[in-house]
Design a protein around this motif. Sequence first.
Motif, mmCIF file in Angstrom:
data_model
loop_
_atom_site.group_PDB
_atom_site.id
_atom_site.type_symbol
_atom_site.label_atom_id
_atom_site.label_comp_id
_atom_site.label_asym_id
_atom_site.label_seq_id
_atom_site.Cartn_x
_atom_site.Cartn_y
_atom_site.Cartn_z
ATOM 1 N N SER A 279 0.807 -1.108 -0.066
ATOM 2 C CA SER A 279 0.069 -0.078 -0.107
ATOM 3 C C SER A 279 0.922 1.052 -0.090
ATOM 4 O O SER A 279 0.525 2.123 -0.660
ATOM 5 C CB SER A 279 -1.051 -0.073 1.300
ATOM 6 O OG SER A 279 -1.869 -1.128 1.081
ATOM 7 N N LEU A 282 2.932 1.631 -3.514
ATOM 8 C CA LEU A 282 1.974 2.241 -4.670
ATOM 9 C C LEU A 282 1.418 3.614 -4.586
ATOM 10 O O LEU A 282 1.470 4.313 -5.508
ATOM 11 C CB LEU A 282 0.775 1.238 -4.714
ATOM 12 C CG LEU A 282 0.937 -0.213 -5.275
ATOM 13 C CD1 LEU A 282 -0.202 -1.029 -5.223
ATOM 14 C CD2 LEU A 282 1.663 -0.086 -6.553
ATOM 15 N N LYS A 283 1.305 4.149 -3.301
ATOM 16 C CA LYS A 283 0.730 5.440 -3.204
ATOM 17 C C LYS A 283 1.971 6.482 -3.295
ATOM 18 O O LYS A 283 1.714 7.512 -3.616
ATOM 19 C CB LYS A 283 0.065 5.484 -1.614
ATOM 20 C CG LYS A 283 -1.267 5.082 -1.466
ATOM 21 C CD LYS A 283 -1.824 5.273 -0.267
ATOM 22 C CE LYS A 283 -3.299 4.545 -0.015
ATOM 23 N NZ LYS A 283 -3.881 4.705 1.430
ATOM 24 N N VAL A 288 7.128 4.386 -11.631
ATOM 25 C CA VAL A 288 6.929 2.860 -11.455
ATOM 26 C C VAL A 288 7.316 2.335 -12.770
ATOM 27 O O VAL A 288 6.939 2.587 -13.986
ATOM 28 C CB VAL A 288 5.587 2.666 -11.339
ATOM 29 C CG1 VAL A 288 5.191 1.247 -11.083
ATOM 30 C CG2 VAL A 288 4.974 3.530 -10.042
ATOM 31 N N LEU A 295 -1.491 -2.919 -16.170
ATOM 32 C CA LEU A 295 -2.118 -2.076 -15.390
ATOM 33 C C LEU A 295 -3.578 -2.382 -15.504
ATOM 34 O O LEU A 295 -4.543 -1.652 -16.015
ATOM 35 C CB LEU A 295 -1.978 -0.500 -15.774
ATOM 36 C CG LEU A 295 -0.733 -0.028 -15.200
ATOM 37 C CD1 LEU A 295 -0.180 1.303 -15.950
ATOM 38 C CD2 LEU A 295 -0.425 0.083 -13.721
ATOM 39 N N LEU A 299 -4.155 -4.035 -10.324
ATOM 40 C CA LEU A 299 -3.520 -2.941 -9.921
ATOM 41 C C LEU A 299 -4.243 -1.676 -10.129
ATOM 42 O O LEU A 299 -3.860 -0.701 -10.398
ATOM 43 C CB LEU A 299 -2.046 -3.001 -10.608
ATOM 44 C CG LEU A 299 -0.993 -3.523 -10.700
ATOM 45 C CD1 LEU A 299 0.110 -3.542 -11.444
ATOM 46 C CD2 LEU A 299 -0.344 -3.228 -9.172
ATOM 47 N N SER A 300 -5.436 -1.892 -10.006
ATOM 48 C CA SER A 300 -6.584 -0.862 -9.904
ATOM 49 C C SER A 300 -6.486 0.127 -10.973
ATOM 50 O O SER A 300 -6.756 1.111 -11.202
ATOM 51 C CB SER A 300 -6.444 -0.100 -8.674
ATOM 52 O OG SER A 300 -6.678 -0.808 -7.433
ATOM 53 N N GLY A 302 -4.028 1.508 -12.641
ATOM 54 C CA GLY A 302 -3.029 2.454 -12.473
ATOM 55 C C GLY A 302 -3.527 3.872 -11.812
ATOM 56 O O GLY A 302 -2.979 4.569 -12.170
ATOM 57 N N LYS A 303 -4.687 3.818 -11.256
ATOM 58 C CA LYS A 303 -5.266 5.182 -10.874
ATOM 59 C C LYS A 303 -6.100 4.700 -9.661
ATOM 60 O O LYS A 303 -6.465 3.435 -9.454
ATOM 61 C CB LYS A 303 -6.115 5.785 -12.084
ATOM 62 C CG LYS A 303 -7.103 4.542 -12.727
ATOM 63 C CD LYS A 303 -7.485 5.342 -14.042
ATOM 64 C CE LYS A 303 -8.317 4.222 -14.967
ATOM 65 N NZ LYS A 303 -8.767 4.912 -16.157
ATOM 66 N N GLN A 306 -5.855 3.456 -4.455
ATOM 67 C CA GLN A 306 -4.572 2.681 -4.290
ATOM 68 C C GLN A 306 -3.431 3.316 -4.916
ATOM 69 O O GLN A 306 -2.123 3.005 -4.111
ATOM 70 C CB GLN A 306 -4.798 1.376 -5.063
ATOM 71 C CG GLN A 306 -3.778 0.335 -4.676
ATOM 72 C CD GLN A 306 -4.091 -0.812 -5.423
ATOM 73 O OE1 GLN A 306 -4.476 -0.810 -6.520
ATOM 74 N NE2 GLN A 306 -3.352 -2.021 -5.094
ATOM 75 N N TRP A 307 -3.451 4.499 -5.634
ATOM 76 C CA TRP A 307 -2.450 4.888 -6.456
ATOM 77 C C TRP A 307 -2.033 6.350 -5.803
ATOM 78 O O TRP A 307 -0.960 6.987 -5.952
ATOM 79 C CB TRP A 307 -2.281 4.987 -7.842
ATOM 80 C CG TRP A 307 -2.078 3.699 -8.433
ATOM 81 C CD1 TRP A 307 -3.263 2.954 -8.619
ATOM 82 C CD2 TRP A 307 -1.091 3.023 -8.791
ATOM 83 N NE1 TRP A 307 -2.959 1.702 -9.141
ATOM 84 C CE2 TRP A 307 -1.396 1.712 -9.237
ATOM 85 C CE3 TRP A 307 0.373 3.272 -8.872
ATOM 86 C CZ2 TRP A 307 -0.383 0.830 -9.910
ATOM 87 C CZ3 TRP A 307 1.415 2.307 -9.306
ATOM 88 C CH2 TRP A 307 0.778 1.198 -9.729
ATOM 89 N N LYS A 312 2.236 10.219 -11.026
ATOM 90 C CA LYS A 312 3.183 9.295 -11.469
ATOM 91 C C LYS A 312 3.706 9.199 -12.888
ATOM 92 O O LYS A 312 2.721 9.379 -13.773
ATOM 93 C CB LYS A 312 2.785 7.645 -10.899
ATOM 94 C CG LYS A 312 2.448 7.839 -9.447
ATOM 95 C CD LYS A 312 2.033 6.300 -9.090
ATOM 96 C CE LYS A 312 1.201 6.508 -7.573
ATOM 97 N NZ LYS A 312 2.261 7.100 -6.524
#
Length: 581
Positions: A279, A282-283, A288, A295, A299-300, A302-303, A306-307, A312
């Motif tokens: 967590s 990623l935040k 990355v 993505l 990996l949600s 990429g947005k 979670q990010w 990024k």
Amino acid sequence: MSAVAKSTDTGVAEADAQQALTDGFHLVIDALKLNDITTIYGVPGIPITDFGRMAQAEGMRVISFRHEQNAGNAAAIAGYLTQKPGICLTVSAPGFLNGLTALAHATTNCWPMILMSGSSEREIVDLQQGDYEEMDQLAIAKPLCKAAYRILHAEDIGIGIARAIRAAVSGRPGGVYLDLPAKLFGQVMDAAAGAKSLVKVIDPAPKQLPAPDAVARALDVIKGAKRPLIILGKGASYAQADDEIRALVENSGIPYLPMSMAKGLLPDNHPQSAGAARSLVLKEADVVVMIGARLNWLLSHGKGKQWGSEPKKFVQIDIEPKEMDSNVEIAAPLVGDIGSCVSALLDGMGGNWQAPPADWTDTIKAKVEANVAKMAPRLMNNNSPMDFHGALGALKTIIKERPDAILVNEGANTLDFARSIIDMYKPRKRLDVGTWGVMGIGMGTAIAAAVETGQPVLAVEGDSAFGFSGMEVETICRYDLPVCIVIFNNNGIYRGTDVNPTGGSDAATTVFVKGARYDKMMEAFGGVGVHATTPDELRRAVNEAMDSGKPTLINAVIDEQAGTESGRIGNLNPQSVVAKK
């Protein structure tokens, strides 16, 4: 007719009779063997029963399953483990459809696989005249795989199989369907001509080198990072560029986060592993680097939360250009095969690469240590009935002591908890549900893992997940495979505590038979069955099974209240907005 002419005709007839012939059955077998494919997974039946017998007689290993979907899942994971297309052989129509789920699963996960199915004759299918198991299988398969071909003539078998192999493994790997009408197998031709018609595929998956300017761009983006992160996906594991990937991670000093099937590319206890601080990284990461990861929903996209809120930059390595910008902008797309791309980055780094700032790596290290310490007591309990943490704590120790063993894992809570708790130490030792999160891969995957590697297999299954392929325990016993199955039995899907909201006699939709004894299934087929109620009992039973190599099933009793809805993805269930009247 003159005597001379008659004598000449007789000689020709005798010569013809002595001419060596071959047929479609043997040409398919010879074409596979020529390309070093020696194992077939499938279910026998019309019109391919004799093909299986002949393949076995010719020295191929033919593993017969109880259901085509499980055979297909075996072929899919065989492709992942070997980088050669796994072969699944099915009968027509219903058998073909059963195998199709696995073919689509292989394509989604980018694993090479060929589904070969017998089929009805074209002239009958096209006129819809009602043949046995009539179906236009080629048309149905096309949208669900990378390529689909039909072979109508024996002389085309060599080129047809060559095309299927190349399509399956080249570029982004995937599933291929090969349609084999029943009439094809019986076609006869001259054996010498048949041998000449076979094709040995040359360089089926050629390297695809990244463009130099793309490499330079990626290095510039990485150099500018204050909080870089590498994400390793199962594509990185499939690539078998293990040494190059490890060198990139260690030479750069960048923390890395492995997706579930990439665990073990570097040991999970490696000092740069950020797995226990997922967590946070990623935040907080600002750059990355994606290696063999996409993505997607895992990996949600990429947005989102979670990010985090900070923008990024992404560097993405993928052999498929269309994967770039699929969800978010990719600042530095690096198109090529993973081995070549990683090697190019290593060459570009040289020997004076500057490590990431210490405040970033120290923050991650502190978070990892805190989370590991927080989790440790939960993994050491010896509760009865077991909870997920106590049971998986026992299995975590076993895998650490047996790093060559292959872990197969599926379920909801069983999957989610296991992938974060059980550390892996070598590549391609963790096999699970992949991109789709599909249930039912367990027994097919376990069988193929044992067949392809010869290593002991530990299959950790939720009781619901096991139900999709459980009959294959007979297959495991029949072939005497070194597979130990552990079923986390909590009496239902997610939990065993749901009740029928009407108060009626039917069980709730997510509840199974209370106190089921899955271990008795294994005993019925000659394997070893064990009933375990504590982590200590579970540890002893698994160690005994792994030492013996005997097919074993352990019914691990889990507290029926221990689970949570859909593991960690319960939010994917839509919520009703209609009030009950």
